[in-house]
Write a protein that holds these residues in place. Structure first.
Motif, PDB file in Angstrom:
ATOM      1  N   SER A  23      33.282  33.847  50.151  1.00  0.00           N
ATOM      2  CA  SER A  23      33.846  35.159  50.536  1.00  0.00           C
ATOM      3  C   SER A  23      35.324  35.135  49.947  1.00  0.00           C
ATOM      4  O   SER A  23      36.063  36.175  49.807  1.00  0.00           O
ATOM      5  N   VAL A  24      35.889  33.834  49.679  1.00  0.00           N
ATOM      6  CA  VAL A  24      37.456  33.967  49.289  1.00  0.00           C
ATOM      7  C   VAL A  24      37.548  33.578  47.603  1.00  0.00           C
ATOM      8  O   VAL A  24      37.999  34.167  46.943  1.00  0.00           O
ATOM      9  N   GLU A  25      36.852  32.343  47.531  1.00  0.00           N
ATOM     10  CA  GLU A  25      37.258  31.534  46.158  1.00  0.00           C
ATOM     11  C   GLU A  25      36.486  32.410  45.217  1.00  0.00           C
ATOM     12  O   GLU A  25      36.987  32.690  44.094  1.00  0.00           O
ATOM     13  N   ARG A  26      35.245  32.734  45.248  1.00  0.00           N
ATOM     14  CA  ARG A  26      34.352  33.366  44.484  1.00  0.00           C
ATOM     15  C   ARG A  26      34.931  34.867  43.903  1.00  0.00           C
ATOM     16  O   ARG A  26      35.078  35.029  42.688  1.00  0.00           O
ATOM     17  N   PRO A  27      35.113  35.547  44.809  1.00  0.00           N
ATOM     18  CA  PRO A  27      36.072  36.985  44.355  1.00  0.00           C
ATOM     19  C   PRO A  27      37.171  36.811  43.872  1.00  0.00           C
ATOM     20  O   PRO A  27      37.609  37.476  42.670  1.00  0.00           O
ATOM     21  N   ALA A  28      38.126  35.851  44.154  1.00  0.00           N
ATOM     22  CA  ALA A  28      39.261  35.212  43.579  1.00  0.00           C
ATOM     23  C   ALA A  28      39.094  34.985  42.156  1.00  0.00           C
ATOM     24  O   ALA A  28      39.966  35.496  41.133  1.00  0.00           O
ATOM     25  N   VAL A  29      38.344  34.204  41.783  1.00  0.00           N
ATOM     26  CA  VAL A  29      37.924  33.557  40.587  1.00  0.00           C
ATOM     27  C   VAL A  29      37.536  34.833  39.538  1.00  0.00           C
ATOM     28  O   VAL A  29      37.612  35.147  38.687  1.00  0.00           O
ATOM     29  N   ILE A  30      36.515  35.709  40.268  1.00  0.00           N
ATOM     30  CA  ILE A  30      36.033  36.856  39.413  1.00  0.00           C
ATOM     31  C   ILE A  30      37.102  37.988  39.091  1.00  0.00           C
ATOM     32  O   ILE A  30      37.346  38.369  37.891  1.00  0.00           O
ATOM     33  N   LYS A  31      38.060  38.054  40.015  1.00  0.00           N
ATOM     34  CA  LYS A  31      39.117  38.932  39.719  1.00  0.00           C
ATOM     35  C   LYS A  31      40.076  38.250  38.409  1.00  0.00           C
ATOM     36  O   LYS A  31      40.634  38.950  37.753  1.00  0.00           O
ATOM     37  N   ALA A  32      40.334  36.827  38.534  1.00  0.00           N
ATOM     38  CA  ALA A  32      41.077  36.243  37.685  1.00  0.00           C
ATOM     39  C   ALA A  32      40.600  36.239  36.367  1.00  0.00           C
ATOM     40  O   ALA A  32      41.182  36.345  35.425  1.00  0.00           O
ATOM     41  N   ILE A  33      39.105  36.284  36.278  1.00  0.00           N
ATOM     42  CA  ILE A  33      38.659  36.314  34.991  1.00  0.00           C
ATOM     43  C   ILE A  33      38.671  37.574  34.284  1.00  0.00           C
ATOM     44  O   ILE A  33      39.228  37.847  33.153  1.00  0.00           O
ATOM     45  N   ALA A  34      38.702  38.702  35.298  1.00  0.00           N
ATOM     46  CA  ALA A  34      38.745  40.019  34.811  1.00  0.00           C
ATOM     47  C   ALA A  34      40.050  40.446  34.191  1.00  0.00           C
ATOM     48  O   ALA A  34      40.299  41.085  33.300  1.00  0.00           O
TER      49      ALA A  34
END
Length: 156
Positions: A23-34
């Motif tokens: 809920s926290v790490e996965r979305p943050a990583v996806i945002k950082a990649i984008a």
């Protein structure tokens, strides 16, 4: 598949870690990649490569936790009693140094010596299994043989 013995507290800690990763790490990583992709050329984009590496770590840990929790056999330690077995909280005294230590014998996935959680597969835990208060145990450690006396056995 082999079941993994685990205390309720250990299961809850791993489950919370899994929820946090999803809920926290996965979305943050996806945002950082984008965001890193928006900077252009990916071949020399350090932010992009760092985000992809973190994504790999997060996804690997999610898979590992899902596997562990899926095979977990939660044991209610409060219902146990008697001699030392899985889930027991054991207070020992080192017969050489008179130093007291307290450990709870737990599954491999939740073991953490700094918090007093002793892996059931460790030499000390294997030596303690089946023993009672007042018994002495000999343990072969990398630092030499050690002798401990069991002061108490509790199930909490």
């Amino acid at each position: 598949m082999e079941k993994i013995p685990m205390t309720r507290a250990g299961y809850d800690v791993l489950d919370e870690e899994l929820k946090g990763l999803k809920s926290v790490e996965r979305p943050a990583v996806i945002k950082a990649i984008a965001e890193a992709r928006a900077h252009g050329d990916l071949s020399e984009n350090a932010e992009y490569h760092a985000a992809r590496e973190k994504q790999s770590f997060v996804e690997g840990r999610i898979k590992e936790l899902e596997s562990i929790l899926g095979r977990a056999e939660v044991i209610d330690t409060a219902r146990l009693s008697g001699s030392v077995k899985f889930g027991a909280t054991v207070t020992l005294v080192d017969e050489d140094s008179d130093e007291e230590r307290t450990y709870q014998i737990v599954g491999e996935a939740e073991a953490d010596l700094e918090r007093g959680l002793l892996n059931i597969k460790s030499p000390l835990a294997r030596a303690l299994i089946g023993k009672d208060e007042g018994d002495s145990v000999e343990v072969r450690t990398p630092g030499g043989d050690k002798s401990y006396e069991i002061l108490s056995v509790r199930f909490v």
